[in-house]
Design a protein around this motif. Structure first.
Motif, PDB file in Angstrom:
ATOM      1  N   TYR A   1      23.848  21.967  51.690  1.00  0.00           N
ATOM      2  CA  TYR A   1      22.628  22.404  52.363  1.00  0.00           C
ATOM      3  C   TYR A   1      22.625  23.928  52.472  1.00  0.00           C
ATOM      4  CZ  TYR A   1      22.086  17.521  53.843  1.00  0.00           C
ATOM      5  OH  TYR A   1      21.938  16.149  53.867  1.00  0.00           O
ATOM      6  N   THR A   2      21.459  24.475  52.765  1.00  0.00           N
ATOM      7  CA  THR A   2      21.334  25.881  53.139  1.00  0.00           C
ATOM      8  C   THR A   2      21.097  25.943  54.638  1.00  0.00           C
ATOM      9  OG1 THR A   2      20.394  26.513  50.999  1.00  0.00           O
ATOM     10  CG2 THR A   2      20.006  28.001  52.845  1.00  0.00           C
ATOM     11  N   GLY A   3      21.923  26.716  55.333  1.00  0.00           N
ATOM     12  CA  GLY A   3      21.799  26.799  56.786  1.00  0.00           C
ATOM     13  C   GLY A   3      22.612  25.731  57.478  1.00  0.00           C
ATOM     14  N   CYS A   4      22.832  25.933  58.774  1.00  0.00           N
ATOM     15  CA  CYS A   4      23.655  25.008  59.562  1.00  0.00           C
ATOM     16  C   CYS A   4      23.051  24.885  60.955  1.00  0.00           C
ATOM     17  CB  CYS A   4      25.087  25.519  59.643  1.00  0.00           C
ATOM     18  SG  CYS A   4      26.188  24.437  60.586  1.00  0.00           S
ATOM     19  N   ASP A   5      22.824  23.656  61.418  1.00  0.00           N
ATOM     20  CA  ASP A   5      22.146  23.476  62.699  1.00  0.00           C
ATOM     21  C   ASP A   5      23.096  23.384  63.891  1.00  0.00           C
ATOM     22  OD1 ASP A   5      23.188  20.981  62.145  1.00  0.00           O
ATOM     23  OD2 ASP A   5      21.281  19.899  62.260  1.00  0.00           O
ATOM     24  N   HIS A   6      24.396  23.586  63.675  1.00  0.00           N
ATOM     25  CA  HIS A   6      25.305  23.605  64.825  1.00  0.00           C
ATOM     26  C   HIS A   6      25.043  24.822  65.711  1.00  0.00           C
ATOM     27  CE1 HIS A   6      27.139  20.283  62.979  1.00  0.00           C
ATOM     28  NE2 HIS A   6      28.058  20.900  62.247  1.00  0.00           N
TER      29      HIS A   6
ATOM     30  N   ASP B   1      27.611  23.634  56.992  1.00  0.00           N
ATOM     31  CA  ASP B   1      28.360  22.399  57.205  1.00  0.00           C
ATOM     32  C   ASP B   1      27.795  21.288  56.324  1.00  0.00           C
ATOM     33  OD1 ASP B   1      29.294  19.850  58.526  1.00  0.00           O
ATOM     34  OD2 ASP B   1      30.168  21.294  59.906  1.00  0.00           O
ATOM     35  N   PRO B   2      28.665  20.513  55.650  1.00  0.00           N
ATOM     36  CA  PRO B   2      28.166  19.430  54.801  1.00  0.00           C
ATOM     37  C   PRO B   2      27.569  18.273  55.586  1.00  0.00           C
ATOM     38  CG  PRO B   2      30.556  19.375  54.905  1.00  0.00           C
ATOM     39  CD  PRO B   2      30.132  20.636  55.588  1.00  0.00           C
ATOM     40  N   TYR B   3      27.739  18.277  56.903  1.00  0.00           N
ATOM     41  CA  TYR B   3      27.228  17.176  57.718  1.00  0.00           C
ATOM     42  C   TYR B   3      26.350  17.675  58.865  1.00  0.00           C
ATOM     43  CZ  TYR B   3      30.231  13.963  55.193  1.00  0.00           C
ATOM     44  OH  TYR B   3      30.811  13.205  54.203  1.00  0.00           O
ATOM     45  N   PRO B   4      25.202  18.288  58.550  1.00  0.00           N
ATOM     46  CA  PRO B   4      24.225  18.587  59.603  1.00  0.00           C
ATOM     47  C   PRO B   4      23.611  17.277  60.097  1.00  0.00           C
ATOM     48  CG  PRO B   4      23.243  18.968  57.461  1.00  0.00           C
ATOM     49  CD  PRO B   4      24.680  18.627  57.210  1.00  0.00           C
ATOM     50  N   ALA B   5      22.879  17.327  61.180  1.00  0.00           N
ATOM     51  CA  ALA B   5      22.311  16.103  61.758  1.00  0.00           C
ATOM     52  C   ALA B   5      21.448  15.342  60.755  1.00  0.00           C
ATOM     53  CB  ALA B   5      21.503  16.453  63.008  1.00  0.00           C
ATOM     54  N   VAL B   6      20.704  16.056  59.914  1.00  0.00           N
ATOM     55  CA  VAL B   6      19.792  15.407  58.981  1.00  0.00           C
ATOM     56  C   VAL B   6      20.534  14.603  57.913  1.00  0.00           C
ATOM     57  CG1 VAL B   6      19.615  17.334  57.330  1.00  0.00           C
ATOM     58  CG2 VAL B   6      17.642  15.812  57.698  1.00  0.00           C
ATOM     59  N   GLU B   7      21.824  14.856  57.732  1.00  0.00           N
ATOM     60  CA  GLU B   7      22.594  14.100  56.745  1.00  0.00           C
ATOM     61  C   GLU B   7      22.649  12.609  57.083  1.00  0.00           C
ATOM     62  OE1 GLU B   7      25.233  12.778  53.738  1.00  0.00           O
ATOM     63  OE2 GLU B   7      23.841  14.469  53.837  1.00  0.00           O
TER      64      GLU B   7
ATOM     65  N   LEU C   1      19.409  11.602  55.300  1.00  0.00           N
ATOM     66  CA  LEU C   1      19.248  11.951  53.894  1.00  0.00           C
ATOM     67  C   LEU C   1      20.411  11.490  53.018  1.00  0.00           C
ATOM     68  CD1 LEU C   1      17.743  15.557  54.141  1.00  0.00           C
ATOM     69  CD2 LEU C   1      16.545  13.359  53.980  1.00  0.00           C
ATOM     70  N   GLY C   2      21.614  11.542  53.521  1.00  0.00           N
ATOM     71  CA  GLY C   2      22.769  11.081  52.761  1.00  0.00           C
ATOM     72  C   GLY C   2      23.060  11.886  51.506  1.00  0.00           C
ATOM     73  N   ILE C   3      22.685  13.161  51.481  1.00  0.00           N
ATOM     74  CA  ILE C   3      22.893  13.964  50.275  1.00  0.00           C
ATOM     75  C   ILE C   3      24.379  14.250  50.062  1.00  0.00           C
ATOM     76  CG2 ILE C   3      22.368  16.156  49.124  1.00  0.00           C
ATOM     77  CD1 ILE C   3      19.713  16.188  50.663  1.00  0.00           C
TER      78      ILE C   3
END
Length: 280
Positions: free
Chosen positions: A25-30, A77-83, A86-88
């Motif tokens: 992803y681009t960006g991180c929501d933590h 982070d490879p696991y933002p909330a949207v993951e 989306l499961g990307i």
């Protein structure tokens, strides 16, 4: 190219072995107060997907030299909330499995627990960052990240699944997270390797920290003014920094865990980043 050689800011203190990195992803929501990506990613705390990532990545993987490790992820982070929806990242891991890619995964989330079935079939090591196990302090520092104990619980499940696991206690903040170091280490005693680093200040990080912790930062600013300026960051004074690192190393080694340091000018063994844990 989505797979890129890892070369963090050409930092003179970086001791990472050669590897590749991929940010799913681009960006991180933590939205961690101490986060460094705000210096080079616009709207850094807003997560965006990458157009055409999966088909382009698969084309790159067909030509990829499998001697090398791919690290997920150091900028986002490879696991933002949207993951969760989306499961990307999961599909990326499935591509890694298909193409026999070695992987070093680092996250501040517990979502990776969902993907242990895939990770257990990869040549990989899985790590989490835990700044402190004090839930109140963690929520102030990392407002949108899953709780530290949830991360630790998920990592223990990875260990139980036979996956090599490591951790980062990062950043160590004097008079704040350093006070909890023993408790944090005790919660992570099941890992094979721990990497530590001290808080490094840049103007944007300082501004966020001062807004949340004015009294703490009044004390820290007086320390950092006496420290070194390296690669655009202000470091703790070398004597204090190395004192903290030596004590952290002693406590980690006494727990039977190998020690690494990140961009400190201090030694690590057998690697700074835990890459030695990835099976060949």
């Amino acid at each position: 190219m989505y797979l890129r050689p890892f070369d963090p800011w050409k930092a003179k203190l970086c001791t990472c072995p050669f590897k590749y990195t991929l940010n799913v992803y681009t960006g991180c929501d933590h939205a961690c107060l101490y986060c460094y990506i705000t210096s080079y990613i616009p709207r850094a705390f807003r997560v965006r997907t990458k157009e055409g990532l999966l088909p382009k990545l698969e084309r790159e993987l067909r030509k990829f030299d499998r001697r090398y490790i791919v690290a997920l992820s150091y900028s986002s982070d490879p696991y933002p909330a949207v993951e969760r929806e989306l499961g990307i990242t999961r599909r990326v891991l499935e591509l890694f499995r298909r193409h026999n890619v070695r992987c070093l995964l680092l996250t501040k989330s517990d979502i990776f627990e969902r993907d242990l079935d895939v990770l257990s079939e990869l040549s990989c090591a899985v790590g989490i960052t835990v700044t402190t196990v004090d839930e109140t302090k963690a929520r102030l520092l990392e407002p949108n990240a899953p709780s530290p104990m949830n991360r630790i619980r998920a990592l223990r499940k990875a260990r139980d699944a036979g996956i090599p696991v490591y951790a980062r206690i990062d950043p160590i903040i004097p008079f704040y997270t350093w006070e909890d170091f023993d408790k944090t280490l005790n919660a992570l005693k099941f890992v094979s390797h721990i990497t530590v680093s001290t808080l490094k200040l840049r103007a944007d990080i300082r501004k966020r920290m001062e807004a949340k912790f004015p009294a703490l930062m009044e004390t820290l600013n007086s320390l950092y003014k006496r420290g070194e300026r390296i690669g655009g960051y202000r470091y703790l004074p070398r004597g204090l920094r190395f004192q903290i690192l030596r004590e952290a190393e002693k406590r980690i080694n006494n727990a039977g865990i190998t020690f690494g340091s990140c961009r400190e000018g201090y030694h690590s063994y057998p690697s700074c980043d835990g890459s030695h844990l990835v099976p060949p």
